[in-house]
Design an enzyme around this catalytic site. Structure first.
Site, PDB file in Angstrom:
ATOM      1  N   ASP A  20      79.047 -40.121  22.578  1.00 45.49           N
ATOM      2  CA  ASP A  20      78.962 -39.703  23.985  1.00 45.49           C
ATOM      3  C   ASP A  20      78.756 -40.868  24.939  1.00 45.49           C
ATOM      4  O   ASP A  20      78.166 -40.718  26.022  1.00 45.49           O
ATOM      5  CB  ASP A  20      77.819 -38.677  24.181  1.00 45.49           C
TER       6      ASP A  20
ATOM      7  N   LYS B  86      83.554 -42.734  25.913  1.00 44.02           N
ATOM      8  CA  LYS B  86      84.819 -43.216  25.332  1.00 44.02           C
ATOM      9  C   LYS B  86      86.023 -42.527  25.974  1.00 44.02           C
ATOM     10  O   LYS B  86      87.045 -43.158  26.225  1.00 44.02           O
ATOM     11  CB  LYS B  86      84.838 -42.951  23.808  1.00 44.02           C
TER      12      LYS B  86
ATOM     13  N   GLY C 260      83.459 -34.591  21.554  1.00 44.13           N
ATOM     14  CA  GLY C 260      83.747 -33.970  22.839  1.00 44.13           C
ATOM     15  C   GLY C 260      83.891 -35.083  23.862  1.00 44.13           C
ATOM     16  O   GLY C 260      82.945 -35.829  24.107  1.00 44.13           O
ATOM     17  N   HIS C 261      85.086 -35.256  24.394  1.00 46.29           N
ATOM     18  CA  HIS C 261      85.351 -36.351  25.320  1.00 46.29           C
ATOM     19  C   HIS C 261      85.708 -35.747  26.678  1.00 46.29           C
ATOM     20  O   HIS C 261      86.640 -34.962  26.790  1.00 46.29           O
ATOM     21  CB  HIS C 261      86.492 -37.229  24.793  1.00 46.29           C
TER      22      HIS C 261
ATOM     23  N   GLN D 206      82.691 -40.280  17.948  1.00 47.65           N
ATOM     24  CA  GLN D 206      81.291 -40.502  17.583  1.00 47.65           C
ATOM     25  C   GLN D 206      80.873 -41.936  17.941  1.00 47.65           C
ATOM     26  O   GLN D 206      81.491 -42.548  18.779  1.00 47.65           O
ATOM     27  CB  GLN D 206      81.049 -40.212  16.092  1.00 47.65           C
TER      28      GLN D 206
HETATM   29  P1  GDP Z   1      82.458 -39.533  24.895  1.00 46.76           P
HETATM   30  O1  GDP Z   1      82.205 -38.527  23.827  1.00 46.76           O
HETATM   31  O2  GDP Z   1      82.084 -40.913  24.490  1.00 46.76           O
HETATM   32  O3  GDP Z   1      83.843 -39.459  25.450  1.00 46.76           O
HETATM   33  O4  GDP Z   1      81.464 -39.153  26.106  1.00 46.76           O
HETATM   34  P2  GDP Z   1      81.213 -37.667  26.679  1.00 46.76           P
HETATM   35  O5  GDP Z   1      82.376 -37.252  27.475  1.00 46.76           O
HETATM   36  O6  GDP Z   1      80.751 -36.758  25.605  1.00 46.76           O
HETATM   37  O7  GDP Z   1      79.934 -37.914  27.599  1.00 46.76           O
HETATM   38  C1  GDP Z   1      79.940 -38.795  28.662  1.00 46.76           C
HETATM   39  C2  GDP Z   1      79.611 -37.999  29.949  1.00 46.76           C
HETATM   40  O8  GDP Z   1      79.347 -38.911  30.992  1.00 46.76           O
HETATM   41  C3  GDP Z   1      80.806 -37.177  30.444  1.00 46.76           C
HETATM   42  O9  GDP Z   1      80.323 -36.033  31.125  1.00 46.76           O
HETATM   43  C4  GDP Z   1      81.505 -38.119  31.420  1.00 46.76           C
HETATM   44  O10 GDP Z   1      82.235 -37.423  32.426  1.00 46.76           O
HETATM   45  C5  GDP Z   1      80.329 -38.811  32.025  1.00 46.76           C
HETATM   46  N1  GDP Z   1      80.572 -40.191  32.477  1.00 46.76           N
HETATM   47  C6  GDP Z   1      81.354 -41.147  31.926  1.00 46.76           C
HETATM   48  N2  GDP Z   1      81.219 -42.320  32.582  1.00 46.76           N
HETATM   49  C7  GDP Z   1      80.319 -42.081  33.579  1.00 46.76           C
HETATM   50  C8  GDP Z   1      79.720 -42.909  34.580  1.00 46.76           C
HETATM   51  O11 GDP Z   1      79.966 -44.102  34.686  1.00 46.76           O
HETATM   52  N3  GDP Z   1      78.809 -42.310  35.407  1.00 46.76           N
HETATM   53  C9  GDP Z   1      78.479 -40.992  35.318  1.00 46.76           C
HETATM   54  N4  GDP Z   1      77.593 -40.500  36.172  1.00 46.76           N
HETATM   55  N5  GDP Z   1      79.032 -40.181  34.383  1.00 46.76           N
HETATM   56  C10 GDP Z   1      79.922 -40.741  33.517  1.00 46.76           C
HETATM   57  P1  IMO Z   2      81.766 -37.973  20.496  1.00 39.28           P
HETATM   58  O1  IMO Z   2      83.129 -38.383  19.993  1.00 39.28           O
HETATM   59  C1  IMO Z   2      77.542 -37.207  19.757  1.00 39.28           C
HETATM   60  C2  IMO Z   2      76.441 -35.759  15.794  1.00 39.28           C
HETATM   61  C3  IMO Z   2      75.866 -34.346  15.767  1.00 39.28           C
HETATM   62  C4  IMO Z   2      74.872 -34.493  14.637  1.00 39.28           C
HETATM   63  C5  IMO Z   2      75.628 -35.419  13.660  1.00 39.28           C
HETATM   64  C6  IMO Z   2      76.330 -34.661  12.528  1.00 39.28           C
HETATM   65  O2  IMO Z   2      81.800 -36.956  21.582  1.00 39.28           O
HETATM   66  O3  IMO Z   2      80.951 -39.171  20.829  1.00 39.28           O
HETATM   67  P2  IMO Z   2      78.555 -33.175  12.506  1.00 39.28           P
HETATM   68  O4  IMO Z   2      78.868 -31.882  13.178  1.00 39.28           O
HETATM   69  O5  IMO Z   2      79.488 -34.294  12.840  1.00 39.28           O
HETATM   70  O6  IMO Z   2      78.368 -33.041  11.016  1.00 39.28           O
HETATM   71  O7  IMO Z   2      77.091 -33.585  13.076  1.00 39.28           O
HETATM   72  O8  IMO Z   2      76.593 -36.107  14.420  1.00 39.28           O
HETATM   73  N1  IMO Z   2      77.775 -35.887  16.436  1.00 39.28           N
HETATM   74  C7  IMO Z   2      77.949 -36.364  17.663  1.00 39.28           C
HETATM   75  N2  IMO Z   2      77.032 -36.743  18.600  1.00 39.28           N
HETATM   76  N3  IMO Z   2      78.869 -37.334  19.995  1.00 39.28           N
HETATM   77  C8  IMO Z   2      79.786 -36.984  19.071  1.00 39.28           C
HETATM   78  O9  IMO Z   2      81.104 -37.219  19.234  1.00 39.28           O
HETATM   79  C9  IMO Z   2      79.337 -36.446  17.841  1.00 39.28           C
HETATM   80  N4  IMO Z   2      79.958 -35.982  16.734  1.00 39.28           N
HETATM   81  C10 IMO Z   2      78.987 -35.673  15.863  1.00 39.28           C
HETATM   82  O10 IMO Z   2      75.225 -34.028  16.973  1.00 39.28           O
HETATM   83  O11 IMO Z   2      73.745 -35.211  15.070  1.00 39.28           O
HETATM   84 MG    MG Z   3      81.143 -36.776  23.513  1.00 41.18          MG
END
Ligand code: GDP
Ligand code: IMO
Ligand code: MG
Length: 432
Positions: A17, A20, A44-45, A228
């Site tokens: 999270d 990416k 989840g991106h 991840q």
């Molecule tokens: P990922 O799994 O690495 O793609 O990250 P996620 O999408 O799960 O979580 C990142 C969250 O932060 C998302 O809701 C993005 O929209 C948000 N986000 C990304 N970059 C920024 C930033 O620079 N500032 C803020 N406020 N939110 C951001």
């Molecule tokens: P992105 O790509 C954050 C975490 C789960 C749990 C552990 C094992 O959005 O960064 P699983 O269901 O994979 O067996 O769970 O890994 N986890 C993540 N945490 N971002 C993710 O993906 C994750 N994918 C798995 O929360 O701790």
């Molecule tokens: Mg994510």
């Protein structure tokens, strides 16, 4: 520091999270091919484009640009119902068609018994639970390693699918009854459901390994989308509180079937602080008082994209980062979510753990470490509308420079908001 690259790997440096999805979307403007090598819909991106929010779980985040081709590689695990939901949502927006998304025949398929066993085993573990997403990822990879999984190639051959599902469900029913006292599943209804998925997904099947290799030979630009983060890696993460795949840059080669020497660069994505969702140690976790001073979870966008859980929040941990930079061989950092720190009076950076020379290999040790902090004054100014590095508040620049010093790596991208425009570029990745 611009140099020409053909292929770039983008990986998470913490516990996932990191942002990416946003970075992939940004770099996709100039890339032709975007490929996902491992993981499943546990990822989840989130992207914010043109005022709209898009959430991707398995489809690469580069799909929003009409010129890109996207690939789901052999190292992934695919839950067809979830993938079809994503496909249908994009088809509804007129964004996706079969010529833009290609799926490897080698990918493994997630079945209902994987999800069920994931959820039942977590429940059975009680306080020891990993805190998985419950999507069946671990059990699906277990079957892969145990050489009894069902692959996308099998899904597409109806007679093979039927026989494999019959055998697999009989075996899983034994486990369900013996270990969880759960009622048996009906293999025929699972087969019928998956046979219907096969018809919908067949147009996306392709020899993705060959397609990407020929793109490489033509010099077309390729992005690998990590999922991840490094500390969720099955080998080097905070085991057993990890996912079941290789989340490091090395996992991209193995998971896609793409030679490591053909990846020109690794961009590590990190938050300007740290988060973790699920169980396991987070050494720099904020104290309750510190958490009160921090923006709330909704404002900080720290609610999990896949499960809706609140993410745990910690200070930036440079000791951890030096470890994950080593594991990934990262070349530079994308520093995300700087804006979330805008209002803080004081910001802490962890520079090391007392009496630890190297990052602890066991949960027991990591749960007991005492972080050593350096305190930096907050800049107390909004960075949200800053568009170039020079216009950042001096104290924000000092924070970034300190991160670079401690991580011994340059920051190449700074993000100050979820939208595409809220980005400061210190390097243009695909330029000469
Ligand atoms: P990922 O799994 O690495 O793609 O990250 P996620 O999408 O799960 O979580 C990142 C969250 O932060 C998302 O809701 C993005 O929209 C948000 N986000 C990304 N970059 C920024 C930033 O620079 N500032 C803020 N406020 N939110 C951001
Ligand atoms: P992105 O790509 C954050 C975490 C789960 C749990 C552990 C094992 O959005 O960064 P699983 O269901 O994979 O067996 O769970 O890994 N986890 C993540 N945490 N971002 C993710 O993906 C994750 N994918 C798995 O929360 O701790
Ligand atoms: Mg994510």
């Amino acid at each position: 520091m611009s140099k020409r690259r053909t292929s770039i790997a983008i990986v998470g440096m913490q516990w996932g999270d990191e942002g990416k999805g946003k970075v992939i979307d940004l770099l996709s403007e100039e890339a032709c091919h975007i490929a996902r090598a491992q993981g499943g819909n546990n990822a989840g991106h989130t992207l914010v484009v043109g005022g709209k929010e898009f959430r991707f779980h398995l489809i690469p985040s580069g799909i929003l640009y009409p010129h890109t081709k996207c690939y789901i590689g052999g190292g992934t695990v695919i839950d067809p119902s979830s993938l079809l939901e994503e496909i249908e949502a994009l088809e509804g927006h007129g964004i996706l068609h079969a010529k833009r998304l290609h799926i490897s025949l080698y990918a493994h398929i997630v079945f209902p018994y994987h999800r069920l066993i994931d959820q039942l085993s977590e429940k059975q573990k009680g306080n020891e639970a990993v805190g998985t997403t419950g999507k069946g990822i671990g059990p699906c990879y277990t079957d892969k390693i145990n050489r009894c999984g069902i692959r996308f190639a099998d899904l597409l051959q109806d007679a093979v699918l039927k026989e494999k599902v019959r055998v697999a469900v009989a075996q899983k029913n034994q486990v369900l009854e013996r270990d969880y006292r759960h009622a048996p599943l009906d293999w025929e209804s699972i087969y019928r459901e998956y046979s219907a998925y096969a018809k919908r997904l067949a147009p996306f099947a392709a020899p993705v390994e060959e397609l990407l290799f020929s793109a490489l030979k033509k010099g077309e630009k390729i992005l690998f989308e990590g999922a991840q983060g490094a500390l969720l890696d099955i080998t080097f993460g905070t085991y057993p509180f990890v996912t079941s795949s290789c989340t490091l840059s090395g996992g991209i080669s193995a998971g896609f079937g793409f030679g490591p020497s053909k990846i020109d660069e690794t961009l590590g994505v990190t938050k300007a602080y740290t988060t973790r969702v699920g169980n396991g140690p987070l050494p720099t976790e904020l104290s309750p008082e510190e958490l009160t001073a921090f923006p709330d979870h909704t404002a900080a966008r720290e609610i999990g994209t896949t499960t809706g859980r609140k993410r745990r929040i910690g200070w930036f941990d440079a000791f951890l980062m030096r470890h994950t930079i080593c594991l990934n061989g990262a070349d530079s950092l994308a520093l995300m979510k700087l804006d979330i720190l805008d209002e803080l009076d004081e910001i802490k950076i962890c520079t090391g753990y007392k009496q630890c020379k190297t990052f602890p290999a066991t949960i027991d040790e990591l749960s007991r470490v005492v972080p050593v902090y350096e305190k930096l004054p907050g800049w107390k100014t909004s960075t949200r509308n800053v568009t170039v590095y020079d216009d950042l508040p001096p104290l924000a620049k000092a924070y970034i420079r300190r991160i670079e010093e401690l991580c011994e790596l340059p920051v190449s991208i700074i993000s100050v908001g979820p939208e595409r425009e809220k980005t400061l570029w210190l390097d243009r990745f695909f330029c000469e």
